[in-house]
Motif scaffolding. Structure first.
Motif, PDB file in Angstrom:
ATOM      1  N   LEU A  89     -25.186   4.949   9.569  1.00 59.88           N
ATOM      2  CA  LEU A  89     -26.103   5.707  10.408  1.00 59.88           C
ATOM      3  C   LEU A  89     -25.492   7.069  10.763  1.00 59.88           C
ATOM      4  O   LEU A  89     -26.173   8.099  10.734  1.00 59.88           O
ATOM      5  N   CYS A 109     -25.425   7.137  20.850  1.00 57.95           N
ATOM      6  CA  CYS A 109     -26.008   6.068  20.040  1.00 57.95           C
ATOM      7  C   CYS A 109     -25.182   5.773  18.785  1.00 57.95           C
ATOM      8  O   CYS A 109     -25.375   4.734  18.164  1.00 57.95           O
ATOM      9  N   ILE A 110     -24.321   6.684  18.385  1.00 57.38           N
ATOM     10  CA  ILE A 110     -23.595   6.486  17.129  1.00 57.38           C
ATOM     11  C   ILE A 110     -22.086   6.734  17.257  1.00 57.38           C
ATOM     12  O   ILE A 110     -21.292   5.799  17.118  1.00 57.38           O
ATOM     13  N   TYR A 144     -23.219   1.139  11.623  1.00 59.23           N
ATOM     14  CA  TYR A 144     -23.112   2.329  12.476  1.00 59.23           C
ATOM     15  C   TYR A 144     -22.504   3.503  11.698  1.00 59.23           C
ATOM     16  O   TYR A 144     -22.896   4.646  11.871  1.00 59.23           O
ATOM     17  N   HIS A 200     -19.674   4.438  18.961  1.00 56.94           N
ATOM     18  CA  HIS A 200     -19.495   3.103  18.372  1.00 56.94           C
ATOM     19  C   HIS A 200     -18.642   3.182  17.109  1.00 56.94           C
ATOM     20  O   HIS A 200     -17.876   2.276  16.814  1.00 56.94           O
ATOM     21  N   THR A 244     -27.341  -4.536  17.353  1.00 60.38           N
ATOM     22  CA  THR A 244     -27.974  -4.607  16.039  1.00 60.38           C
ATOM     23  C   THR A 244     -29.471  -4.749  16.257  1.00 60.38           C
ATOM     24  O   THR A 244     -29.912  -5.643  16.979  1.00 60.38           O
ATOM     25  N   LEU A 277     -29.375   1.179  20.667  1.00 62.98           N
ATOM     26  CA  LEU A 277     -28.281   1.860  19.963  1.00 62.98           C
ATOM     27  C   LEU A 277     -27.256   2.406  20.957  1.00 62.98           C
ATOM     28  O   LEU A 277     -26.055   2.398  20.676  1.00 62.98           O
ATOM     29  N   ALA A 294     -26.162  -1.622  12.451  1.00 61.17           N
ATOM     30  CA  ALA A 294     -26.943  -0.955  13.496  1.00 61.17           C
ATOM     31  C   ALA A 294     -28.413  -1.286  13.265  1.00 61.17           C
ATOM     32  O   ALA A 294     -29.125  -1.700  14.168  1.00 61.17           O
ATOM     33  N   ILE A 295     -28.851  -1.120  12.010  1.00 62.46           N
ATOM     34  CA  ILE A 295     -30.256  -1.371  11.676  1.00 62.46           C
ATOM     35  C   ILE A 295     -30.348  -2.363  10.516  1.00 62.46           C
ATOM     36  O   ILE A 295     -29.770  -2.138   9.450  1.00 62.46           O
TER      37      ILE A 295
END
Ligand code: WT7
Length: 679
Positions: free
Chosen positions: A144, A112-113, A141, A116, A357, A352, A126-127
């Protein structure tokens, strides 16, 4: 404002339904006329050409390909993830136990991280988050990555080891996602408990999974009020012998004084100050537990649904990519709270893992006004929007003037989940949110299934308002009769899944026997969903709701027995029966029938007290909408409560207005009438 009383009948898969029965605005009336016209055409909606042309998947042959070799089909998605070690076998199926990607090693947080961060997505949002009071935050990212690795180190320093359980009881803030991914990074299964659950419900879940650490916040915002999460946590943890530490996020900003217990309680920001960045991810086995999520079953005790790493991640990755058609520049908004499986799979892990996004919003859809969601869609240029029918029916009731205030032209795809969507709500969504331009994906799945199983593919499937259409490629579903035999097209029965799928639950945490009994015993070797379903002549699936004692209240799954146990826990209550009655907006509302012990008298104060008692035991989502006092509960000779009769009473079918059923002769008279009918 002038209010109209409208009662309309219209056809759905399940027969006649009432829609919209009270308090409808003039604008909503007008909207109805438009929709009525559309409905009478009985239209089908093929994918628009512009959508089909750009879709992640638009070749109808993929259904055949997947059916021929489902293992190869899923393995192809799994290969798009990052693995430390490859699997040596895709599936081991020893009914009812499945293992996927055997021998494979991976980490969900890396997928998820980290993967990327190594690419051009490093500085991509990301968020995107908005708090209810209006604060705005964006985490790239890389942000995060930093937060997650630091928090993973915080957990480790507090003594959380691989395999230890961590309960997360938080509002919809980015730190909730950070906490989940940090757990995944160090191999500590998380169990997120929805912030709307009470202290007692929280305690039950903490104790069931034996959590070592609870991550919470001082509070969260809801309609301008502060939900006191730390207070509830304190009350819960008092009787949780396994909990060693409580981490508290300072979200509600000193609005209340938060007592901190020396040695046990720690402020999030203090711990993070000294936490080092970078944390080596644990290489998890594909079948290692990723999370436990509690859900209601047909008995009183919530079930800890256990999901593992490799299959789950593959399933949510694949379905997010194909069902929501996510591309590099999409802004995906799934409105679910992370306390539910929809939040796990389509706020956190699915999007993710796809490097998308996501938009996260903390608060209520009608705060400060009824256009809050549309304001957010416009402000952040949301492209794909996923919500529940209960929300859509509330928007319908409020009227189209709210979405009309905003430019919603960024939207290109809409989704629905959680309960059957009635064609009227589907059409309203299509017209007023989707601008008659966006395909709609009505997605059927469950906490247990981990990811979407029945759904249109927006670049392939011709949709019909009210139908979840067809199983996702590689999923073998069926509709069967009492004996487990497949019913012909055009008929209804029980929805079952005949072959394992990657995100399938592996067990019920701490209760492997219940896993077998609950899901695999009704029809041996076949997964029983608990849902009724009809297939039309073309093989489209029309979900009809639960066939067990599980209610679906505003998209929340609540068991009748859980509410009944909460009621009989009160000293005044001798016996209680709870049913879900149909409700225009919530789908179902909770109606409780209560008999009192000697010495207690029915009163409106007691009624309020009993409702509050349920809130205390379970949470506000389980508050009975109606509570009827009765001197007896209608039972069959064998002592089974006649729920159908209670439903008739609650829905006013047999009696007209029954808001307080004080007259004991009423139930008796009704039962007599039923018994006469029965012969
Ligand atoms: C139950 C599962 C997984 C999403 C959130 C709910 C009902 C879910 C649909 C749909 C008709 C649906 C079923 C199912 N349901 N989606 N698209 N159409 N019914 O998860 O709390 O585990 O509830 O929700 O009855 O069994 P859940």
């Amino acid at each position: 404002m002038v209010k109209y009383q409208v009662i309309k009948k219209s056809k759905t898969a399940s027969g006649e339904v009432n829609i919209m029965s009270d308090g409808i605005s003039a604008e909503a009336m007008q909207a109805h006329a438009t929709i009525e016209a559309l409905l009478s055409e009985n239209r089908v909606f093929p994918p628009p050409e512009w959508f089909r042309a750009q879709a992640n998947v638009n070749d109808p042959n993929i259904y055949d390909t997947a059916t021929k070799d489902p293992e190869a089909f899923w393995a192809q998605f799994a290969r798009e993830l990052d693995w430390f070690e490859p699997w040596h076998q895709v599936l081991e199926w020893d009914p009812p136990h499945a293992q996927w990607f055997l021998g494979g090693k991976l980490n969900a947080s890396v997928n998820c991280i980290d993967r990327h961060v190594r690419t051009a997505r490093r500085n991509k949002a990301a968020i995107i988050w908005e708090g209810e009071p209006g604060e705005e935050r964006v985490l790239t990212y890389w942000d995060l990555y930093r937060e997650v690795t630091k928090f993973a180190n915080v957990l480790k320093r507090l003594g959380v080891h691989r395999g230890d359980r961590v309960v997360i009881y938080m509002p919809m803030v980015p730190e909730a996602v950070v906490a989940m991914l940090a757990c995944a990074r160090i191999g500590a299964p998380h169990s997120v408990v929805f912030g709307g659950f009470s202290a007692e419900a929280l305690r039950e879940r903490i104790n069931d999974c034996g959590a070592k650490v609870v991550v919470t916040a001082d509070g969260g915002y809801r309609r301008g009020n502060i939900v006191q999460l730390k207070r509830a946590t304190d009350e819960a943890v008092e009787h949780c012998p396994t909990v060693q530490h409580v981490i508290v996020l300072n979200r509600a900003m000193d609005a209340t004084h938060v007592p901190m217990l020396e040695g046990r309680d720690h402020w999030w920001h203090r711990l993070m100050e000294h936490a080092p960045i970078h944390c080596e991810p644990e290489a998890m086995d594909a079948e290692d537990l990723l999370f436990i999520l509690y859900t209601s079953g047909s008995t009183g005790k919530p079930k800890g649904i256990a999901h593992t790493t490799g299959g789950y991640l593959t399933g949510v990755y694949a379905t997010t990519k194909w069902v929501f058609d996510l591309k590099e520049d999409d802004v995906f908004w799934c409105t679910a709270d992370i306390g539910w499986v929809t939040g796990h799979s389509y706020v956190v892990y699915g999007p993710l893992a796809n490097g998308a996004t996501i938009l996260m919003y903390e608060g209520a859809p009608d705060y400060p006004e009824r256009d809050r969601l549309w304001e957010l869609v416009e402000k952040y240029r949301v492209t794909v929007f996923y919500t529940a029918p209960t929300a859509i029916r509330a928007f319908m009731k409020w009227g189209p003037q709210y979405p009309k205030r905003h430019d919603l032209s960024s939207l290109r795809l809409l989704g629905s989940v959680g309960e059957p969507i009635n064609p009227e709500a589907w059409m309203w969504y299509h017209v007023y949110i989707g601008g008659e331009r966006c395909p709609i994906v009505d997605t059927w799945w469950q906490t247990e299934t981990g990811h979407i199983l029945i759904t249109p593919l927006p670049g392939i499937t011709t949709t019909k308002p009210g139908s979840a259409t067809r199983p996702f490629p590689g999923i073998e579903a069926d509709v069967v009769d009492e004996r487990g035999e497949s019913v012909p097209l055009g008929a209804g029965g029980y929805l079952v899944i005949k072959k394992p799928w990657p995100g399938m639950l592996r067990t019920i945490y701490g209760d492997p026997e219940r896993y077998v009994k609950q899901y695999w015993s009704r029809f041996p070797g076949v997964y029983f969903t608990g849902d009724g379903c009809k297939r039309d002549e073309e093989g489209y699936y029309w979900l009809l709701g639960r066939v067990d004692d599980v209610m679906n209240v505003a998209g929340h799954r609540i068991s009748t027995m859980e509410v009944e146990s909460a009621l009989v826990d009160h000293p005044a209550v001798a016996e209680a029966a709870v049913i879900g009655r149909s409700h225009d907006i919530k789908g179902q509302a909770i109606a409780a029938f209560v008999t009192l012990k000697e010495g207690y008298r029915a009163s409106s104060d007691l009624m309020d007290e009993l409702k509050e008692h349920v809130v205390k035991k379970i949470g506000p989502i389980a508050r009975p909408d109606d509570l009827h006092f009765t001197s007896e509960l209608p039972k069959t000779r064998s002592g089974k409560i006649m729920r159908r009769l209670l439903r008739d009473i609650a829905e006013g079918r047999a009696l007209g207005d029954t808001t307080t059923l004080a007259d004991p002769s009423v139930v008796a008279a009704l039962r007599q009438r039923y018994e006469e009918q029965e012969v």
